[in-house]
Write an enzyme that holds these catalytic residues in place. Structure first.
Site, short mmCIF file in Angstrom:
data_model
loop_
_atom_site.label_atom_id
_atom_site.label_comp_id
_atom_site.label_asym_id
_atom_site.label_seq_id
_atom_site.Cartn_x
_atom_site.Cartn_y
_atom_site.Cartn_z
N TYR A 140 0.60 -3.54 5.62
CA TYR A 140 0.06 -4.83 6.04
C TYR A 140 1.15 -5.90 6.14
O TYR A 140 1.02 -6.85 6.88
CB TYR A 140 -1.00 -5.32 5.05
CG TYR A 140 -2.41 -4.85 5.34
CD1 TYR A 140 -2.69 -3.51 5.52
CD2 TYR A 140 -3.46 -5.76 5.40
CE1 TYR A 140 -3.98 -3.08 5.75
CE2 TYR A 140 -4.76 -5.34 5.63
CZ TYR A 140 -5.01 -4.00 5.81
OH TYR A 140 -6.29 -3.58 6.03
N LYS A 191 -0.14 9.88 0.44
CA LYS A 191 0.10 10.85 1.51
C LYS A 191 1.54 11.32 1.31
O LYS A 191 2.39 11.21 2.20
CB LYS A 191 -0.12 10.17 2.88
CG LYS A 191 -0.16 11.11 4.06
CD LYS A 191 -1.40 12.00 4.11
CE LYS A 191 -1.25 13.05 5.20
NZ LYS A 191 -2.36 14.02 5.22
N ASP A 248 -8.05 0.01 1.78
CA ASP A 248 -8.96 -0.65 2.71
C ASP A 248 -9.99 0.35 3.23
O ASP A 248 -11.19 0.09 3.23
CB ASP A 248 -8.14 -1.23 3.88
CG ASP A 248 -9.00 -1.94 4.91
OD1 ASP A 248 -9.90 -2.69 4.50
OD2 ASP A 248 -8.78 -1.73 6.12
C1 IPM Z 1 -10.95 -6.30 3.84
C2 IPM Z 1 -10.87 -6.61 5.31
C3 IPM Z 1 -9.52 -7.26 5.57
C4 IPM Z 1 -8.45 -6.25 5.22
C5 IPM Z 1 -9.32 -7.80 6.99
C6 IPM Z 1 -10.43 -8.75 7.39
C7 IPM Z 1 -7.98 -8.46 7.15
O1 IPM Z 1 -11.07 -5.47 6.06
O2 IPM Z 1 -10.91 -7.26 3.04
O3 IPM Z 1 -11.11 -5.13 3.49
O4 IPM Z 1 -8.13 -5.36 6.02
O5 IPM Z 1 -7.92 -6.36 4.12
MN MN Z 2 -11.64 -3.70 4.86
#
Ligand code: IPM
Ligand code: MN
Length: 356
Positions: A140, A191, A248
């Site tokens: 990210y 992974k 996520d």
């Molecule tokens: C979450 C959401 C977020 C993420 C998005 C909205 C940026 O999917 O909080 O899980 O990917 O972290």
């Molecule tokens: Mn999410």
């Protein structure tokens, strides 16, 4: 005094947050605690008002609060905006600047809702999982990232999955400590059969375990296998530890075991404060209709009471109130089944207040 920054955000975020605030008010009165509430914009509403998904002012307010209570951000209206100005960037920036590196996402199957799951009752009964997701690193945030034109005139886009030992250690430590207060088991997801960053992940988690947490049972699963085991034998999991992207994905899957994303709270904790928000998004398809499930938001507030204000008793009261309302057969449309009583967002809030 306990300072809370309230960020309702977009879509159903605003609806569920209002209901949660009324429950919070009652908790404050009952426990003779004065919560000081401030409000701020983040996400699409901030883009509309200020042209950016988060302002310096919102960020400052967040840093000065003990906790942030967030609704949801985003929606189709802002989808075509340039990448770095999207509503989601505001949320990611907030997490990063508050250094909220550990995202705790409990997925609990309530007996009253076991039939609302898309899996068989006997598979999901007893599920009680805590996903601990690394939140401020990994792919990210890794650099280099971007998009460019190649000499051949073709587009090329790239992201970097990078973790350092200390980033892995601090979130893994949190997972082990949480496991000690639960069923004493951690499943670490990676992974490492393919990615160097994930070999470091596995080695670091193992080393920390052997040095300081050898009383906790540790298992490692590749993420693809974990996704499969999670729907095959979900009740076997206790704490699931994962990096940002795998966490996520796995946390949405864990959420669905419980019947609805509308039930799942989360806490993002770290060094500079904490953010409490439902796992669900802004749900533009049902926004403005008064039918959204406020339970995820209310349970996020309960996590805030527990983790930021040390009010374990009050948190349990809120959780019990939710359980009772479900036992009494009340359902928002996302968890509705025949024979139950369908209620809207505000009514669900009032029923929970009533039980308190
Ligand atoms: C979450 C959401 C977020 C993420 C998005 C909205 C940026 O999917 O909080 O899980 O990917 O972290
Ligand atoms: Mn999410």
């Amino acid at each position: 005094m306990s300072k809370i920054l309230v960020i309702p955000g977009d879509g159903i975020g605003t609806e569920v947050t209002e209901v949660t605030l009324s429950v919070l008010k009652s908790v404050g009165e009952k426990n003779q605690i004065e919560f000081t509430l401030e409000r701020a914009l983040l996400g699409g509403c901030s883009i509309d008002a200020h042209g950016v998904p988060v302002t310096e002012e919102t960020m400052e307010k967040a840093k000065q609060s003990d906790a942030v209570l967030l609704g949801a951000v985003g929606g189709p209206r802002w989808e075509d905006i340039e990448h770095h100005l999207k509503p989601e960037r505001g949320l990611l920036e907030l997490r990063k600047q508050l250094d909220a590196f550990a995202n705790l996402r409990p997925a609990v199957v309530y007996p009253a809702l076991a039939d609302a799951s898309t899996l068989k009752r006997e598979v999901v009964e007893g599920v009680d999982i805590m996903v601990v997701r690394e939140l401020t690193g990994g792919i990210y945030f890794g650099h280099p990232r971007g998009k460019e034109q190649t000499n051949g005139g073709e587009a090329r886009a790239f992201n970097t999955l990078v973790y350092s030992t200390s980033e892995i250690e601090r979130v893994a430590k949190m997972a082990f400590e949480i496991a000690r207060k639960r069923r004493n088991k951690v499943t670490s997801i990676d992974k490492s059969n393919v990615l160097e960053s994930m070999v470091l992940w596995r080695d670091t988690v193992t080393e920390l375990h052997d040095r300081h947490f050898s009383d906790v049972t540790l298992e490692h699963l590749y993420v693809d296998n974990a996704a499969m085991q999670l729907i095959r034998r979900p009740a076997d999991f206790d704490v699931m530890l994962a990096g940002n992207m795998f966490g996520d994905i796995i946390s949405d899957e864990a959420a669905q075991l419980t019947g609805s994303l509308g039930m799942l709270p989360s806490a993002s904790v770290g060094n500079e404060g904490a953010i409490y928000e439902p796992v669900h998004g802004s749900a533009p398809d049902i926004a403005g209709q008064g039918i959204a499930n406020p339970i995820a938001s209310i349970l996020s507030m309960a996590m805030m009471l527990r983790y930021s204000f040390d009010m374990d008793g009050a948190a349990t009261q809120v959780e019990e109130a939710v359980r009772k309302v479900l036992d009494n057969g009340y359902r928002t449309s996302d968890i509705y089944e025949e024979g139950r009583t369908k209620v809207g967002t505000e009514e669900m809030g009032s029923l929970i207040l009533g039980e308190l």
